[in-house]
Write a protein that holds these residues in place. Structure first.
Motif, PDB file in Angstrom:
ATOM      1  N   MET A  80       0.965  -1.303   0.056  1.00 27.70           N
ATOM      2  CA  MET A  80       0.013   0.134  -0.066  1.00 27.70           C
ATOM      3  C   MET A  80       1.131   1.204  -0.122  1.00 27.70           C
ATOM      4  SD  MET A  80      -2.599   1.225   2.648  1.00 27.70           S
ATOM      5  CE  MET A  80      -3.827   0.164   2.614  1.00 27.70           C
ATOM      6  N   LYS A  81       0.463   2.015  -0.761  1.00 27.80           N
ATOM      7  CA  LYS A  81       1.256   3.545  -0.925  1.00 27.80           C
ATOM      8  C   LYS A  81       0.545   4.270  -0.045  1.00 27.80           C
ATOM      9  CE  LYS A  81       2.458   7.641  -3.571  1.00 27.80           C
ATOM     10  NZ  LYS A  81       2.311   8.185  -4.846  1.00 27.80           N
ATOM     11  N   VAL A  82       1.007   4.989   1.021  1.00 32.50           N
ATOM     12  CA  VAL A  82       0.718   5.858   1.807  1.00 32.50           C
ATOM     13  C   VAL A  82       1.822   7.113   2.110  1.00 32.50           C
ATOM     14  CG1 VAL A  82      -0.638   4.304   3.080  1.00 32.50           C
ATOM     15  CG2 VAL A  82       1.648   5.038   3.955  1.00 32.50           C
ATOM     16  N   SER A  83       1.438   8.168   2.701  1.00 31.38           N
ATOM     17  CA  SER A  83       2.298   9.328   2.861  1.00 31.38           C
ATOM     18  C   SER A  83       2.080   9.482   4.462  1.00 31.38           C
ATOM     19  CB  SER A  83       1.894  10.235   2.090  1.00 31.38           C
ATOM     20  OG  SER A  83       2.117  10.173   0.797  1.00 31.38           O
ATOM     21  N   PHE A  84       3.405   9.682   5.097  1.00 29.57           N
ATOM     22  CA  PHE A  84       3.309  10.227   6.288  1.00 29.57           C
ATOM     23  C   PHE A  84       4.006  11.385   6.398  1.00 29.57           C
ATOM     24  CE2 PHE A  84       4.154   5.351   7.395  1.00 29.57           C
ATOM     25  CZ  PHE A  84       2.873   5.356   8.061  1.00 29.57           C
ATOM     26  N   GLY A  85       3.441  12.241   7.317  1.00 30.29           N
ATOM     27  CA  GLY A  85       3.862  13.476   7.693  1.00 30.29           C
ATOM     28  C   GLY A  85       3.521  14.713   7.073  1.00 30.29           C
ATOM     29  N   ASN A  86       3.942  16.000   7.491  1.00 34.10           N
ATOM     30  CA  ASN A  86       3.813  17.266   6.834  1.00 34.10           C
ATOM     31  C   ASN A  86       4.992  18.144   6.797  1.00 34.10           C
ATOM     32  OD1 ASN A  86       2.152  19.294   5.709  1.00 34.10           O
ATOM     33  ND2 ASN A  86       1.661  20.074   7.663  1.00 34.10           N
ATOM     34  N   PRO A  87       5.377  18.195   5.220  1.00 33.13           N
ATOM     35  CA  PRO A  87       4.801  17.897   4.120  1.00 33.13           C
ATOM     36  C   PRO A  87       5.053  16.318   4.047  1.00 33.13           C
ATOM     37  CG  PRO A  87       6.946  18.509   3.703  1.00 33.13           C
ATOM     38  CD  PRO A  87       6.548  19.148   5.197  1.00 33.13           C
ATOM     39  N   PRO A  88       3.908  15.507   3.090  1.00 31.90           N
ATOM     40  CA  PRO A  88       4.143  14.107   3.106  1.00 31.90           C
ATOM     41  C   PRO A  88       5.303  13.456   2.397  1.00 31.90           C
ATOM     42  CG  PRO A  88       2.567  15.286   1.449  1.00 31.90           C
ATOM     43  CD  PRO A  88       3.128  16.253   2.342  1.00 31.90           C
ATOM     44  N   GLN A  89       5.543  12.425   2.977  1.00 29.28           N
ATOM     45  CA  GLN A  89       6.792  11.508   2.479  1.00 29.28           C
ATOM     46  C   GLN A  89       6.196  10.282   1.865  1.00 29.28           C
ATOM     47  OE1 GLN A  89      10.289  11.792   4.856  1.00 29.28           O
ATOM     48  NE2 GLN A  89       9.458  13.515   5.983  1.00 29.28           N
ATOM     49  N   ASP A  90       6.385   9.873   0.928  1.00 30.55           N
ATOM     50  CA  ASP A  90       5.583   8.563   0.497  1.00 30.55           C
ATOM     51  C   ASP A  90       6.482   7.495   0.779  1.00 30.55           C
ATOM     52  OD1 ASP A  90       4.078  10.172  -1.104  1.00 30.55           O
ATOM     53  OD2 ASP A  90       5.245   9.720  -2.958  1.00 30.55           O
ATOM     54  N   ILE A  91       5.577   6.291   1.424  1.00 31.76           N
ATOM     55  CA  ILE A  91       6.077   5.114   1.813  1.00 31.76           C
ATOM     56  C   ILE A  91       5.272   3.913   1.228  1.00 31.76           C
ATOM     57  CG2 ILE A  91       6.027   3.576   4.065  1.00 31.76           C
ATOM     58  CD1 ILE A  91       7.884   5.918   4.221  1.00 31.76           C
ATOM     59  N   TYR A  92       5.905   2.798   0.817  1.00 32.63           N
ATOM     60  CA  TYR A  92       5.125   1.790   0.214  1.00 32.63           C
ATOM     61  C   TYR A  92       5.339   0.708   1.199  1.00 32.63           C
ATOM     62  CZ  TYR A  92       4.986   3.991  -4.248  1.00 32.63           C
ATOM     63  OH  TYR A  92       4.647   4.660  -5.316  1.00 32.63           O
ATOM     64  N   GLY A  93       4.382   0.230   2.070  1.00 33.31           N
ATOM     65  CA  GLY A  93       4.258  -0.612   2.995  1.00 33.31           C
ATOM     66  C   GLY A  93       3.570  -2.057   2.627  1.00 33.31           C
ATOM     67  N   ILE A  94       3.978  -3.017   3.347  1.00 30.59           N
ATOM     68  CA  ILE A  94       3.497  -4.399   3.224  1.00 30.59           C
ATOM     69  C   ILE A  94       2.059  -4.450   3.820  1.00 30.59           C
ATOM     70  CG2 ILE A  94       3.458  -6.862   3.557  1.00 30.59           C
ATOM     71  CD1 ILE A  94       6.728  -6.004   3.937  1.00 30.59           C
ATOM     72  N   ILE A  95       1.167  -4.742   2.957  1.00 31.05           N
ATOM     73  CA  ILE A  95      -0.293  -5.058   3.466  1.00 31.05           C
ATOM     74  C   ILE A  95      -0.604  -6.279   4.253  1.00 31.05           C
ATOM     75  CG2 ILE A  95      -2.786  -5.254   2.923  1.00 31.05           C
ATOM     76  CD1 ILE A  95      -1.591  -2.521   2.751  1.00 31.05           C
ATOM     77  N   ASP A  96      -0.830  -6.277   5.649  1.00 28.27           N
ATOM     78  CA  ASP A  96      -0.805  -7.506   6.430  1.00 28.27           C
ATOM     79  C   ASP A  96      -1.871  -7.590   7.287  1.00 28.27           C
ATOM     80  OD1 ASP A  96      -0.309  -9.906   7.139  1.00 28.27           O
ATOM     81  OD2 ASP A  96       1.299  -9.093   8.568  1.00 28.27           O
ATOM     82  N   THR A  97      -3.014  -8.396   6.941  1.00 28.26           N
ATOM     83  CA  THR A  97      -4.075  -8.800   7.941  1.00 28.26           C
ATOM     84  C   THR A  97      -3.826  -9.613   9.038  1.00 28.26           C
ATOM     85  OG1 THR A  97      -5.086 -10.449   6.681  1.00 28.26           O
ATOM     86  CG2 THR A  97      -6.025  -8.185   6.123  1.00 28.26           C
ATOM     87  N   GLY A  98      -2.388  -9.949   9.101  1.00 26.03           N
ATOM     88  CA  GLY A  98      -2.106 -11.037  10.331  1.00 26.03           C
ATOM     89  C   GLY A  98      -1.218 -10.415  11.146  1.00 26.03           C
ATOM     90  N   SER A  99      -0.825  -8.973  11.210  1.00 33.79           N
ATOM     91  CA  SER A  99      -0.215  -8.472  12.099  1.00 33.79           C
ATOM     92  C   SER A  99      -1.062  -6.856  12.414  1.00 33.79           C
ATOM     93  CB  SER A  99       1.252  -8.174  12.032  1.00 33.79           C
ATOM     94  OG  SER A  99       1.403  -7.341  10.688  1.00 33.79           O
ATOM     95  N   ASP A 100      -0.676  -6.152  13.356  1.00 35.48           N
ATOM     96  CA  ASP A 100      -1.122  -5.044  13.701  1.00 35.48           C
ATOM     97  C   ASP A 100      -0.560  -3.666  13.449  1.00 35.48           C
ATOM     98  OD1 ASP A 100      -3.561  -5.970  14.821  1.00 35.48           O
ATOM     99  OD2 ASP A 100      -2.543  -6.380  16.757  1.00 35.48           O
ATOM    100  N   LEU A 101       0.801  -3.839  13.843  1.00 32.67           N
ATOM    101  CA  LEU A 101       1.694  -2.529  13.620  1.00 32.67           C
ATOM    102  C   LEU A 101       1.772  -1.817  12.460  1.00 32.67           C
ATOM    103  CD1 LEU A 101       3.409  -0.548  15.728  1.00 32.67           C
ATOM    104  CD2 LEU A 101       5.266  -1.810  15.015  1.00 32.67           C
TER     105      LEU A 101
END
Length: 427
Positions: A80-101
């Motif tokens: 999943m592509k999301v952005s963190f922060g302001n101004p936003p910084q792009d992050i590509y993270g593994i999508i996982d319904t088997g973990s929480d963090l």
């Protein structure tokens, strides 16, 4: 998956598209859901959390869309592509319904795996705020969090195969780009990972935990998006990369209409995995029960995991199922191929004509699986292998090879998971 004192059985996909998006702040009505696209990109890579039997499969990435955020998928995995922060910084993270963090590699990275794209820099974000330990509910929602000498909430979070992330829990803005092109922002608690080790590849920038625990993404957003519920429709991993998958969150993500079947989520002490009860799998018209005649069926004997590619079954059940599959395929399987290992594989010049398998979940939820979902072509041309493997555990995993071409909805508030057979390439 379980969290780190115990280790998660997470299977990761890794690959990232260099796509930049201008994310602007936006307001959003309360209790509205949202959808995002998943980006698909074929990329050979090793996964830090994949089962060894399936580690040889090449990865490919798909796009997902609904009340969503941008997600990338690989062969059997999705980012999943999301952005963190302001101004936003792009992050590509593994999508996982088997973990929480939810976490990302962060600067300074004292002991981090190599990453091609820039790591998240909290010093460049005006919205980044470390979470203190004292009087902090968020800190203690993660059972492996500890207080530092400076009263900062440190965490350690582990996954199967020895991969782990260590860092600081922080509050930060997260921005999704909806399928309508709108940036949608929330404040969440995430892990700013300063020590991240394992077999992650250089295109994996972190992980998006979508489990049922209190610190997962869906649990944190639930009150703001119309409930703790989400759904996804994943395309088969060999689909044209330009065809997107879809993922929706909150209001509007419900799985409705003709052909929907549902089964109950089984509550256990570990709130993270989505446990369900599998009564057995039919091969054609022949039922292979989950347990043999001397065993009693246990509730919650499987969990549904978007981060694990294959179906993983307890050894006795797996062995009985493979025998029946072999009996119903009028071909001789490939034997003694060291590259393929013990997997049940066949060589054919066209698509494998295997039997229909039907997973029988508690409550009458019968989910039909065609060879598209049950036989996966590995790197060898014309070779199809059963997309299942076994485990010594008495609890199995319903991986995402079997989830393709189904609209699958998780409703944590109602405690159900629903399936609707769908051509996900046309969503």
């Amino acid at each position: 998956m379980t969290n780190t004192a115990t280790f998660h059985t997470c299977f990761v996909i890794a690959s990232i598209l260099s796509i930049s998006l201008l994310c602007l702040s936006t307001t959003k009505a309360s209790n509205e859901g949202f959808s995002v696209e998943l980006i698909r990109h074929d990329h050979p890579s090793h996964s830090p959390l994949m089962n060894k039997a399936f580690g040889r499969f090449m990865r490919q990435f798909n796009e997902i869309d609904t009340a969503q955020s941008a997600i990338t998928a690989g062969k059997g995995h999705h980012l999943m592509k999301v952005s963190f922060g302001n101004p936003p910084q792009d992050i590509y993270g593994i999508i996982d319904t088997g973990s929480d963090l939810v976490w990302a590699q962060c600067l300074p990275c004292d002991n981090c795996y190599k990453q091609i794209n820039p790591k998240f820099d909290p010093q460049k974000s005006s919205t980044f705020k470390e979470i203190p330990c004292d009087k902090s509910k968020q800190c203690h929602q993660l059972d492996t969090a500890v207080c530092s000498s400076s009263n900062v909430c440190n965490y350690t979070y582990g996954y199967g195969g020895g991969s782990l992330t260590q860092g600081v829990l922080a509050q930060e803005a997260i921005t999704f780009t909806s399928t309508q092109g709108q940036p949608i922002s929330y404040n969440i608690v995430f892990g700013c990972g300063h020590n991240n080790t394992g077999t992650f590849n250089d295109q994996e920038m972190g992980l998006i935990g979508l489990g049922g625990g209190p610190i997962s993404l869906i649990s944190q957003l639930g009150d703001s998006i119309g409930g703790k519920k989400f759904s996804h429709c994943l395309t088969p991993f060999y689909t044209d990369p330009h065809i997107t998958s879809k993922m929706s969150f909150g209001s509007g993500s419900e799985v409705l209409g003709d052909g929907v079947v549902s089964t109950t989520l089984v509550a256990k002490q570990d709130k993270t995995p989505y446990f369900v009860t599998l009564e057995g799998i039919s091969v054609g018209n022949t039922l292979v029960p989950f347990n043999n005649s001397t065993q009693t069926l246990s509730k919650g004997n499987m969990f549904i995991d978007s981060g694990t590619p294959p179906i993983i079954l307890p050894e006795d059940f797996y062995n009985r199922l493979v025998v029946e599959v072999r009996n119903q395929i009028q071909m001789e399987p490939i034997e003694n191929d060291p590259e393929l290992g013990p997997q049940l594989c066949y060589k054919t010049d066209k698509n494998l004509e295997g039997p229909i398998l039907t997973a029988h979940f508690d409550g009458g939820a019968d989910v039909e699986l065609t060879p598209t979902q049950t036989f996966i072509p590995p790197p060898k041309d014309g070779v199809f292998c059963l997309s299942m493997t076994n485990t010594t555990s008495d609890v199995g995993i319903y991986g995402n090879f079997a989830q393709v071409n189904y609209l699958i909805g998780f409703d944590l508030d109602k405690g159900v998971v629903s399936f609707k057979q769908t051509d996900c390439t046309k969503q």
